[in-house]
Design an enzyme around this catalytic site. Structure first.
Site, PDB file in Angstrom:
ATOM      1  CB  ALA A  87      -6.953  21.744 -79.257  1.00  0.00           C
ATOM      2  N   GLY A  88      -3.388  20.921 -79.606  1.00  0.00           N
ATOM      3  CA  GLY A  88      -2.387  20.674 -80.629  1.00  0.00           C
ATOM      4  C   GLY A  88      -2.543  19.220 -81.021  1.00  0.00           C
ATOM      5  CB  SER A  89      -0.765  16.153 -79.884  1.00  0.00           C
ATOM      6  OG  SER A  89       0.508  16.442 -80.427  1.00  0.00           O
ATOM      7  CB  ILE A 103      -4.454  28.635 -89.226  1.00  0.00           C
ATOM      8  CG1 ILE A 103      -5.188  28.275 -87.929  1.00  0.00           C
ATOM      9  CG2 ILE A 103      -5.279  28.248 -90.464  1.00  0.00           C
ATOM     10  CD1 ILE A 103      -5.366  26.782 -87.654  1.00  0.00           C
ATOM     11  NE  ARG A 109      35.874  21.119-100.333  1.00  0.00           N
ATOM     12  CZ  ARG A 109      36.578  22.232-100.199  1.00  0.00           C
ATOM     13  NH1 ARG A 109      36.883  22.951-101.262  1.00  0.00           N
ATOM     14  NH2 ARG A 109      36.986  22.637 -99.005  1.00  0.00           N
ATOM     15  CD  GLN A 123      28.800  16.798 -90.660  1.00  0.00           C
ATOM     16  OE1 GLN A 123      28.035  17.705 -90.299  1.00  0.00           O
ATOM     17  NE2 GLN A 123      30.006  16.663 -90.132  1.00  0.00           N
ATOM     18  N   GLY A 131      31.414  23.545 -94.503  1.00  0.00           N
ATOM     19  CA  GLY A 131      31.086  24.945 -94.233  1.00  0.00           C
ATOM     20  C   GLY A 131      30.031  25.499 -95.168  1.00  0.00           C
ATOM     21  CD  GLU A 144      -0.557  17.816 -93.291  1.00  0.00           C
ATOM     22  OE1 GLU A 144      -0.363  18.445 -94.332  1.00  0.00           O
ATOM     23  OE2 GLU A 144      -1.374  16.884 -93.196  1.00  0.00           O
ATOM     24  CD  GLU A 158       6.874  12.769 -81.009  1.00  0.00           C
ATOM     25  OE1 GLU A 158       6.402  13.786 -81.582  1.00  0.00           O
ATOM     26  OE2 GLU A 158       8.045  12.367 -81.200  1.00  0.00           O
TER      27      GLU A 158
END
Lengths: 388, 382
Positions: A130-132, A157, A269, A337, A341, A364, A368
């Site tokens: 029982a996730g989603s 949990i 930079r 990005q 580096g 939470e 989806e």
């Protein structure tokens, strides 16, 4: 329309920002490296009353409302996602469900120490199956005299490894399923039959406890039934809705911080004889992130206001969580990005923020699930019932 | 156009797959968690000829064509992007540079040992102030009689920790020069290994050069021709990183598809949910879309053609697709995608590195833009 924050909220924000800089920032990388919960931070937040920021003063809270709670999450979200996760699980889902559906006795006995930060809360819903599909839980509660006996377990949990109080969802009538067959119970973690089985090894938010719990003939007194027997699902869903808004606020903080990191670096930079800020590809990245952050800020605080006004907010809270998590991911990815580096190095806090941010699109209620909630609400108004 | 692998390539593909499954896969997770450098895997890879993959038989190489070599990298990257990156730095950046530009003596001194895996190669180009602006070198190569003195600091040297040979690009009197410098040369100090977000089984080191003396004969290529050596090396590595991204992305699709077919929620496997199907379809399309630029670039190398823009195009696309696909496939796996007990989180972290390792996406975009405008008689500044 008045888009300004009340003076007490401005003061609250300043106080939390100072706290975050002084107490949370210094620990952020350490707790990730050491894979530990910053108990000291939770203790200090408790002492400052912040672990009850939105609860009424009569229950030991600060009475700053949902806006106050959004501010707390935003300010902490700027500096440490593990901390917002620990705090959010405690206030936003753990204690919140007791505030929303507890009786007076339960609020005095449990909510007050939680609001004061004397005890820590967690929210026990998710299971391996029982996730989603939260309704598919199997943990069973069987009535025995003036108690209920719980058998089963929970996974993933947050705060599960160290919470004092966990509100647990269990099946009280298998025939009825989620509508009428599930009950919420307030469980004290030092009771016989409650066990923390293991901690997860996560890519990020490593300063949090994500625990597997086992209940073996765990005896829960009748007075610890939260709300009505069989109506646990409704309580939990209400609590999750509120948690989604404030998770959006935490994401706002994270996104804002990512933007600030990106701007700072691009302004400093130098490559090819000038600061990166002079490069249009960098300007475009920053303008895009900045615009999304402003849109998110408006959404989050508008919904916080709606909650404080007592207006319905389920769909908008889902949007806060959905949009917030995606904005935060895009913002930190952009910052990474821009830093080249340096952004990939674990000696610098950005890759930590990158790993931490990713969870917000999943927990939470995955994004989806959020989309299903939003679409369902939209179509319900037209009389079309959508099933997940 | 013939899009088929020839018989030999198909045979190699099977062989590479067997090696990846048998030797790399079992160690991949632990190696990542421990930040282990896979030295025994590299040793076994050497036994298979992989460390001299594209080198001629005369130097104990496996004489693979570039398409087969890229197949190797893709296949290895499916199990561990780190192994592919370490191998590519050794072969594409260093060994092939010596093959293309080395004197007979240099080739004989180094290439057989590199094929055997006795000497691992590392390119030292990047500096603290020369990242994307790689031409802004501050490391100096000062002639002194029949020696050259190297002074400076290099960062992000891939394979630094395990390298026996460094290919160092420094600013000489006539422009950039490339030098072959063995690890034990006095004045060469392998420094800090960067702890990274991903590719945690690759060593990225800082290298200090303190009055490091080398013979003039250590120079690779002509005076002032450091970038004549380094640029094609960089292009080959870009193709290799695109292939690494392809392997990562393709493997993550398979992982997520298996999960989605097994994970039941709301009464059915989530594979039955249209949103999941959309995600999987998009990912499949992106992986397919990446395949052609990668293998065309490899084919161009086999034809002896310049791969500057095709390499940048493949790398630009590859980094983005690796990032996007691993991100989406992690989402398909939900909470399990976030746990380090499962391979997806590592693939996600590894993929993110490719946006910078092998040249940032922005730098590759610049070079591609130059190509787009090439016929318009206009010079594009970075």
């Amino acid at each position: 329309m008045d888009f300004t924050f009340a003076p007490e909220h401005v003061a609250l924000r300043r106080m939390i920002r100072e706290f975050a800089q002084a107490e949370v920032v210094p620990l952020a990388m350490e707790i990730d490296r050491e894979h530990r919960v910053p108990q000291e931070t939770m203790r200090k937040l408790g002492e400052m009353g912040l672990l009850g920021v939105c609860f009424p003063q009569e229950y030991g809270g600060m009475g700053a409302g949902e806006i106050g709670y959004c501010i707390l999450m935003e300010e902490l979200g700027r500096v440490c996602t593990s901390t917002t996760t620990n705090v959010g699980a405690h206030i936003g889902i753990g204690a919140m469900v007791i505030y929303l559906d507890g009786n007076e006795e339960q609020k005095k006995r449990y909510l007050t120490p939680l609001a004061r930060g004397e005890k820590i809360a967690a929210f026990g819903l998710t299971e391996p199956n029982a996730g989603s599909d939260a309704a598919a839980i199997r943990t069973r509660a069987v009535r025995e005299g003036d108690s209920w006996i719980l058998d089963g377990g929970k996974v993933f949990i947050t705060n599960g490894g160290y919470a004092d109080i966990i509100t647990v969802m269990a099946v009280t009538d298998p025939a009825l399923g989620a509508r009428g067959g599930v009950t919420a119970f307030i469980v004290e973690t030092d009771w016989e039959g409650f066990q923390v089985a293991r901690e997860e090894d996560k890519m990020g938010i490593r300063g949090t406890s994500t625990a597997e719990l086992v209940f073996e003939e765990l005896r829960v007194p009748q007075e610890n039934v939260l709300g009505k027997v069989g109506e646990g699902f409704v309580s939990f869903m209400k609590s999750l809705d509120m948690g989604r808004l404030t998770l959006g606020a935490a994401c706002l903080g994270g996104a804002q911080a990512s933007l600030e990191w990106a701007v700072r670096w691009a302004g400093t930079r130098k490559q090819f004889g000038a600061e990166l800020a002079h490069k249009q590809s960098i300007q475009w990245m920053i303008a895009n992130v900045a615009t999304e952050v402003e849109a998110l800020r408006s959404l989050v605080y508008r919904v916080g206001w709606m909650v404080d006004m007592g207006q319905p907010f389920t769909q908008l809270a889902a949007m806060c969580k959905l949009y917030g998590s995606e904005v935060a991911s895009r913002a930190v990815d952009t910052a990474l990005q821009i830093h080249g580096g340096l952004g990939l190095s674990r000696d610098f806090p950005l890759e930590l923020a990158f790993r931490d941010a990713r969870i917000a699109e999943i927990f939470e209620g995955t994004n989806e699930v959020q989309r299903i909630v939003i679409a369902s609400n939209i179509f319900r108004e037209r009389g079309v019932r959508i099933r997940p | 156009m013939d899009f088929a692998l020839n018989e030999e390539q198909r045979m190699f593909l099977t062989m590479f797959g067997d090696f990846a499954t048998k030797e790399v896969a079992p160690q991949a997770e632990e190696a990542d968690h421990q930040e282990d450098l896979y030295e025994d895997v590299l040793r076994k890879a050497a036994e298979q000829g992989f460390l001299g993959a594209t080198l001629p038989d005369a130097y104990d190489g496996a004489e693979l064509d570039h398409v087969s070599y890229v197949l190797l990298l893709e296949t290895l990257a499916r199990e561990s992007a780190s192994v592919a990156v370490a191998l590519a730095a050794h072969v594409s950046l260093v060994a092939m540079s010596i093959l293309e530009h080395g004197s007979d003596e240099q080739k004989e001194t180094w290439l057989p040992a590199m094929s055997a895996g006795e000497v691992i190669g590392a390119l030292a180009l990047t500096e603290p102030d020369a990242g994307s602006d790689s031409a802004a070198l501050q490391t100096r190569a000062t002639p002194d009689g029949d020696e050259v003195v190297l002074d400076g600091v290099k960062t992000w040297v891939t394979n630094g920790e395990i390298a026996g040979l460094f290919l160092i690009v420094a600013q000489g009197p006539d422009g950039a020069d490339a030098f072959l410098v063995p690890r034990d040369t006095p004045g060469l100090i392998v420094g800090y290994r960067e702890p990274t977000l991903g590719l945690r089984s690759v060593a990225f080191n800082t290298l200090y050069l303190e009055k490091c003396r080398v013979a003039q004969t250590a120079r690779l290529g002509g005076a002032g021709e450091g970038f004549v050596v380094a640029q094609p090396a960089w292009d080959r590595f870009a193709v290799a990183m695109a292939a690494t991204g392809l392997g990562l992305a393709a493997a993550s699709v398979d992982l997520a598809a298996q999960f989605a077919a097994e994970r039941v929620q709301f009464g059915v496997p989530i594979a039955q949910k249209q949103a999941i199907q959309q995600y999987m379809a998009e990912a499949f399309v992106q992986v397919e879309g990446l395949r052609y630029p990668v293998y065309r670039a490899a084919w161009l190398i086999d034809q002896g053609k310049d791969v500057d823009v095709p390499a940048s195009a493949a790398k630009h696309l590859g980094a983005g697709i690796a990032r996007g696909v691993t991100n989406r496939m992690l989402q398909v796996m939900g909470g399990y995608g976030y746990m380090e007990d499962y391979p997806m989180a590592r693939k996600y972290r590894d993929a993110r590195m490719l946006g910078v390792v092998g040249g940032s996406t922005e730098m590759h975009a610049h070079r591609i833009a130059c190509e787009v405008f090439a016929g318009q008689d206009i010079e594009i500044a970075p």
